[in-house]
Design an enzyme around this catalytic site. Structure first.
Site, PDB file in Angstrom:
ATOM      1  N   ASN A   1     -11.224  12.511   0.795  1.00  0.00           N
ATOM      2  CA  ASN A   1     -10.039  12.497   1.657  1.00  0.00           C
ATOM      3  C   ASN A   1     -10.367  12.112   3.106  1.00  0.00           C
ATOM      4  OD1 ASN A   1     -11.352  14.854   2.239  1.00  0.00           O
ATOM      5  ND2 ASN A   1      -9.783  16.205   1.387  1.00  0.00           N
TER       6      ASN A   1
ATOM      7  N   LYS B   1     -15.641  11.581   7.251  1.00  0.00           N
ATOM      8  CA  LYS B   1     -16.574  11.779   6.152  1.00  0.00           C
ATOM      9  C   LYS B   1     -17.169  10.426   5.711  1.00  0.00           C
ATOM     10  CE  LYS B   1     -14.099  15.895   4.375  1.00  0.00           C
ATOM     11  NZ  LYS B   1     -13.448  16.443   3.140  1.00  0.00           N
TER      12      LYS B   1
ATOM     13  N   HIS C   1     -12.305  15.595   7.716  1.00  0.00           N
ATOM     14  CA  HIS C   1     -12.240  17.056   7.746  1.00  0.00           C
ATOM     15  C   HIS C   1     -11.562  17.479   9.039  1.00  0.00           C
ATOM     16  CE1 HIS C   1     -13.411  21.310   7.744  1.00  0.00           C
ATOM     17  NE2 HIS C   1     -13.715  21.129   9.018  1.00  0.00           N
TER      18      HIS C   1
ATOM     19  N   THR D   1      -5.003  18.529   1.392  1.00  0.00           N
ATOM     20  CA  THR D   1      -6.372  18.377   0.891  1.00  0.00           C
ATOM     21  C   THR D   1      -6.442  17.377  -0.257  1.00  0.00           C
ATOM     22  OG1 THR D   1      -6.756  20.702   1.468  1.00  0.00           O
ATOM     23  CG2 THR D   1      -8.328  19.669  -0.044  1.00  0.00           C
TER      24      THR D   1
ATOM     25  N   PHE E   1     -16.912  22.719  -8.274  1.00  0.00           N
ATOM     26  CA  PHE E   1     -17.137  21.415  -7.629  1.00  0.00           C
ATOM     27  C   PHE E   1     -17.989  21.507  -6.360  1.00  0.00           C
ATOM     28  CE2 PHE E   1     -12.930  23.072  -6.363  1.00  0.00           C
ATOM     29  CZ  PHE E   1     -13.070  23.143  -4.984  1.00  0.00           C
TER      30      PHE E   1
ATOM     31  N   ARG F   1      -4.278  18.652  11.549  1.00  0.00           N
ATOM     32  CA  ARG F   1      -4.107  18.838  10.099  1.00  0.00           C
ATOM     33  C   ARG F   1      -2.806  18.220   9.624  1.00  0.00           C
ATOM     34  NH1 ARG F   1      -7.915  22.036   7.330  1.00  0.00           N
ATOM     35  NH2 ARG F   1      -6.586  22.417   5.540  1.00  0.00           N
TER      36      ARG F   1
ATOM     37  N   ARG G   1      -4.926  11.197   4.979  1.00  0.00           N
ATOM     38  CA  ARG G   1      -5.461  11.373   3.621  1.00  0.00           C
ATOM     39  C   ARG G   1      -4.595  10.674   2.585  1.00  0.00           C
ATOM     40  NH1 ARG G   1      -7.103  17.796   4.083  1.00  0.00           N
ATOM     41  NH2 ARG G   1      -9.274  17.487   4.725  1.00  0.00           N
TER      42      ARG G   1
HETATM   43  N1  UDP Z   1     -12.289  19.569  -2.475  1.00  0.00           N
HETATM   44  C1  UDP Z   1     -12.319  18.950  -3.721  1.00  0.00           C
HETATM   45  N2  UDP Z   1     -11.608  19.498  -4.748  1.00  0.00           N
HETATM   46  C2  UDP Z   1     -10.859  20.630  -4.596  1.00  0.00           C
HETATM   47  C3  UDP Z   1     -10.828  21.245  -3.328  1.00  0.00           C
HETATM   48  C4  UDP Z   1     -11.562  20.697  -2.294  1.00  0.00           C
HETATM   49  O1  UDP Z   1     -12.982  17.916  -3.880  1.00  0.00           O
HETATM   50  O2  UDP Z   1     -10.210  21.076  -5.560  1.00  0.00           O
HETATM   51  C5  UDP Z   1     -13.065  18.975  -1.355  1.00  0.00           C
HETATM   52  C6  UDP Z   1     -12.200  18.108  -0.452  1.00  0.00           C
HETATM   53  O3  UDP Z   1     -12.981  17.003  -0.003  1.00  0.00           O
HETATM   54  C7  UDP Z   1     -11.875  19.056   0.691  1.00  0.00           C
HETATM   55  C8  UDP Z   1     -13.148  19.875   0.795  1.00  0.00           C
HETATM   56  O4  UDP Z   1     -13.593  20.024  -0.551  1.00  0.00           O
HETATM   57  O5  UDP Z   1     -11.555  18.356   1.885  1.00  0.00           O
HETATM   58  C9  UDP Z   1     -12.964  21.235   1.466  1.00  0.00           C
HETATM   59  O6  UDP Z   1     -11.959  21.967   0.807  1.00  0.00           O
HETATM   60  P1  UDP Z   1     -10.900  22.842   1.598  1.00  0.00           P
HETATM   61  O7  UDP Z   1     -10.193  23.697   0.602  1.00  0.00           O
HETATM   62  O8  UDP Z   1     -11.551  23.513   2.770  1.00  0.00           O
HETATM   63  O9  UDP Z   1      -9.834  21.732   2.109  1.00  0.00           O
HETATM   64  P2  UDP Z   1      -9.579  21.086   3.555  1.00  0.00           P
HETATM   65  O10 UDP Z   1      -9.714  22.178   4.578  1.00  0.00           O
HETATM   66  O11 UDP Z   1     -10.604  19.995   3.740  1.00  0.00           O
HETATM   67  O12 UDP Z   1      -8.183  20.528   3.481  1.00  0.00           O
HETATM   68 MG    MG Z   2     -11.228  23.578   4.913  1.00  0.00          MG
END
Ligand code: UDP
Ligand code: MG
Length: 167
Positions: A123, A11, A126, A98, A59, A92, A109
């Site tokens: 973080n 990112k 992705h 996350t 958000f 992952r 992360r």
């Molecule tokens: N995100 C955030 N706040 C939250 C949840 C998600 O800023 O409470 C952002 C974060 O950058 C995350 C992305 O949105 O990586 C996508 O969210 P997802 O739940 O898909 O998490 P990921 O698959 O990236 O772990």
């Molecule tokens: Mg996701």
């Protein structure tokens, strides 16, 4: 475990913090194969479809801006496809949770992420959640010819589209 593909995005914060090498080194522990990579200028449309599962979250707008690079004055991400056994689970696990504050401190992360004062989880990376999400996301970010293995069924289309060529 079966061979599968997963989408990795470095990112805009990962790029701005010059973490590309570190992140790719960490991911190389998985022994997966990189089958596609490119730099992408992320449009609002691409960001919105990529994060469509978050559309009703407060958000959402900030997460789109984050992926588009608006918080890091560079509108680009690095997109890669990793391929091999259990690709999403392995990547992952190295990426960590996350929320970077809750992520294992030695995960990618946990090591490099932060929560901004606006509350965005920056973080740095992705990773697709699982093979099914990976297929949707890879088809969004890459054309078949940009991937050096045949991941999914394709069809042939004839396009007469103007494009730039080198002078
Ligand atoms: N995100 C955030 N706040 C939250 C949840 C998600 O800023 O409470 C952002 C974060 O950058 C995350 C992305 O949105 O990586 C996508 O969210 P997802 O739940 O898909 O998490 P990921 O698959 O990236 O772990
Ligand atoms: Mg996701």
């Amino acid at each position: 475990m079966e061979n599968e593909a997963t989408l990795i995005l470095i990112k805009p914060d990962g790029l701005k913090k010059s973490l590309t090498g570190n992140i790719l080194t960490r991911l190389s522990e998985t022994k997966l194969e990189i089958v596609a990579s490119k730099m992408v200028r992320v449009s609002r449309e691409l960001a919105a479809v990529h994060y469509q599962h978050l559309a009703d979250k407060p958000f959402f707008e900030d997460v789109l801006k984050y992926l588009m690079g608006e918080f890091h004055d560079r509108r680009k991400v690095m997109a890669l496809v990793y391929w091999g056994e259990g690709a999403s689970v392995k990547c992952r696990s190295l990426a960590g949770s996350t929320n970077p504050e809750e992520a294992d401190p030695v995960s990618i992360r946990g090591s490099y992420g932060r929560i901004t004062t606006r509350g965005v989880y920056e973080n740095v990376i992705h990773v697709s959640a699982h093979a099914q999400d990976a297929e949707r996301e890879i088809k969004l970010w890459f054309d078949p010819d940009e991937i050096i293995v045949n991941l999914f069924p394709t069809r042939t289309v004839v396009e007469t589209k103007e494009k730039r060529a080198w002078l």
